[in-house]
Write a protein that holds these residues in place. Sequence first.
Motif, PDB file in Angstrom:
ATOM      1  N   PHE A 118     -17.923  12.406  28.957  1.00 35.12           N
ATOM      2  CA  PHE A 118     -18.267  13.471  28.021  1.00 35.12           C
ATOM      3  C   PHE A 118     -17.067  13.863  27.181  1.00 35.12           C
ATOM      4  CE2 PHE A 118     -18.934  17.943  26.845  1.00 35.12           C
ATOM      5  CZ  PHE A 118     -20.128  17.823  26.155  1.00 35.12           C
ATOM      6  N   GLY A 119     -15.955  14.151  27.773  1.00 33.61           N
ATOM      7  CA  GLY A 119     -14.755  14.517  27.032  1.00 33.61           C
ATOM      8  C   GLY A 119     -14.848  15.900  26.423  1.00 33.61           C
ATOM      9  N   PHE A 120     -14.749  16.922  27.255  1.00 34.64           N
ATOM     10  CA  PHE A 120     -14.885  18.307  26.791  1.00 34.64           C
ATOM     11  C   PHE A 120     -13.973  18.619  25.612  1.00 34.64           C
ATOM     12  CE2 PHE A 120     -16.931  18.805  30.864  1.00 34.64           C
ATOM     13  CZ  PHE A 120     -17.925  19.736  30.591  1.00 34.64           C
ATOM     14  N   ALA A 121     -12.735  18.158  25.658  1.00 38.20           N
ATOM     15  CA  ALA A 121     -11.781  18.481  24.589  1.00 38.20           C
ATOM     16  C   ALA A 121     -12.280  17.992  23.231  1.00 38.20           C
ATOM     17  CB  ALA A 121     -10.409  17.890  24.906  1.00 38.20           C
ATOM     18  N   LEU A 122     -12.975  16.866  23.210  1.00 38.82           N
ATOM     19  CA  LEU A 122     -13.530  16.361  21.950  1.00 38.82           C
ATOM     20  C   LEU A 122     -14.513  17.359  21.348  1.00 38.82           C
ATOM     21  CD1 LEU A 122     -14.108  12.707  23.150  1.00 38.82           C
ATOM     22  CD2 LEU A 122     -12.514  13.408  21.340  1.00 38.82           C
ATOM     23  N   PHE A 123     -15.371  17.905  22.192  1.00 36.91           N
ATOM     24  CA  PHE A 123     -16.382  18.833  21.708  1.00 36.91           C
ATOM     25  C   PHE A 123     -15.798  20.212  21.431  1.00 36.91           C
ATOM     26  CE2 PHE A 123     -18.699  15.323  23.371  1.00 36.91           C
ATOM     27  CZ  PHE A 123     -19.699  15.152  22.424  1.00 36.91           C
ATOM     28  N   GLU A 124     -14.715  20.559  22.107  1.00 40.23           N
ATOM     29  CA  GLU A 124     -14.012  21.794  21.769  1.00 40.23           C
ATOM     30  C   GLU A 124     -13.393  21.667  20.378  1.00 40.23           C
ATOM     31  OE1 GLU A 124     -12.724  23.528  26.132  1.00 40.23           O
ATOM     32  OE2 GLU A 124     -11.422  22.025  25.197  1.00 40.23           O
ATOM     33  N   ALA A 125     -12.804  20.518  20.083  1.00 43.58           N
ATOM     34  CA  ALA A 125     -12.251  20.287  18.743  1.00 43.58           C
ATOM     35  C   ALA A 125     -13.369  20.353  17.702  1.00 43.58           C
ATOM     36  CB  ALA A 125     -11.530  18.943  18.688  1.00 43.58           C
ATOM     37  N   ALA A 126     -14.492  19.733  18.001  1.00 45.72           N
ATOM     38  CA  ALA A 126     -15.630  19.768  17.075  1.00 45.72           C
ATOM     39  C   ALA A 126     -16.124  21.197  16.866  1.00 45.72           C
ATOM     40  CB  ALA A 126     -16.757  18.875  17.592  1.00 45.72           C
ATOM     41  N   ALA A 127     -16.116  21.995  17.932  1.00 43.56           N
ATOM     42  CA  ALA A 127     -16.613  23.374  17.843  1.00 43.56           C
ATOM     43  C   ALA A 127     -15.772  24.248  16.929  1.00 43.56           C
ATOM     44  CB  ALA A 127     -16.694  24.001  19.242  1.00 43.56           C
ATOM     45  N   VAL A 128     -14.487  23.924  16.759  1.00 42.76           N
ATOM     46  CA  VAL A 128     -13.654  24.705  15.835  1.00 42.76           C
ATOM     47  C   VAL A 128     -13.581  24.042  14.463  1.00 42.76           C
ATOM     48  CG1 VAL A 128     -12.284  25.678  17.717  1.00 42.76           C
ATOM     49  CG2 VAL A 128     -11.411  23.710  16.464  1.00 42.76           C
ATOM     50  N   GLY A 129     -14.226  22.888  14.316  1.00 40.30           N
ATOM     51  CA  GLY A 129     -14.266  22.211  13.018  1.00 40.30           C
ATOM     52  C   GLY A 129     -13.093  21.281  12.751  1.00 40.30           C
ATOM     53  N   THR A 130     -12.348  20.928  13.787  1.00 41.34           N
ATOM     54  CA  THR A 130     -11.209  20.022  13.609  1.00 41.34           C
ATOM     55  C   THR A 130     -11.700  18.579  13.600  1.00 41.34           C
ATOM     56  OG1 THR A 130      -9.722  21.584  14.672  1.00 41.34           O
ATOM     57  CG2 THR A 130      -8.994  19.290  14.592  1.00 41.34           C
ATOM     58  N   PRO A 131     -11.333  17.802  12.594  1.00 36.92           N
ATOM     59  CA  PRO A 131     -11.719  16.392  12.568  1.00 36.92           C
ATOM     60  C   PRO A 131     -11.155  15.643  13.778  1.00 36.92           C
ATOM     61  CG  PRO A 131     -10.883  17.075  10.432  1.00 36.92           C
ATOM     62  CD  PRO A 131     -10.587  18.188  11.403  1.00 36.92           C
TER      63      PRO A 131
END
Length: 169
Positions: A118-131
């Motif tokens: 899953f990679g939580f950090a990836l989705f955390e980055a997505a949640a703040v709008g970071t590419p």
Amino acid sequence: NLLDLGPFKELPGVEEARSRYRIRDGQPLILFMSRLHAKKGLRFLIDAMSLVLVRSPAARLLVAGDGDARYVEKMRALVHDAGLSNSVEFIGNVNGSLKYSLLQAASCFVLPSSQENFGFALFEAAAVGTPIVVTNLVDTWRELQSGASAEITDQTAISVSKGILNIIS
């Protein structure tokens, strides 16, 4: 997998991270935030930084996280031997508002992992709008490609560098 979106309702902004890590306005900031382990592909990102710096000499990589001391020392030596000590900084674990501020301040979040369920950090980055730059070896790459601003790469320094440069250039 559940991701608590509560912390993303009122984000702290970029100032805490910019102040703490001396990030200049307009400076391309590449963020790796994960457990430091061989499967996470940090060595590919370190090698990619040499290529990124040719086209974007002001770029900077912050490596957030920790891991086995021998592995971390090996990655620090790789940075030193590549002459990247002025552009790559290991900052240890980051939590709380500083973590979210850093995610917001990053120009891109990079995880060149060989495998993530899953990679939580990836989705955390997505949640703040970071590419995001992520490999096609991560199970959720299709979801990230379709639902977030994500560059999908092979797990090579050249491919990862191209993904980063597509975002920061």
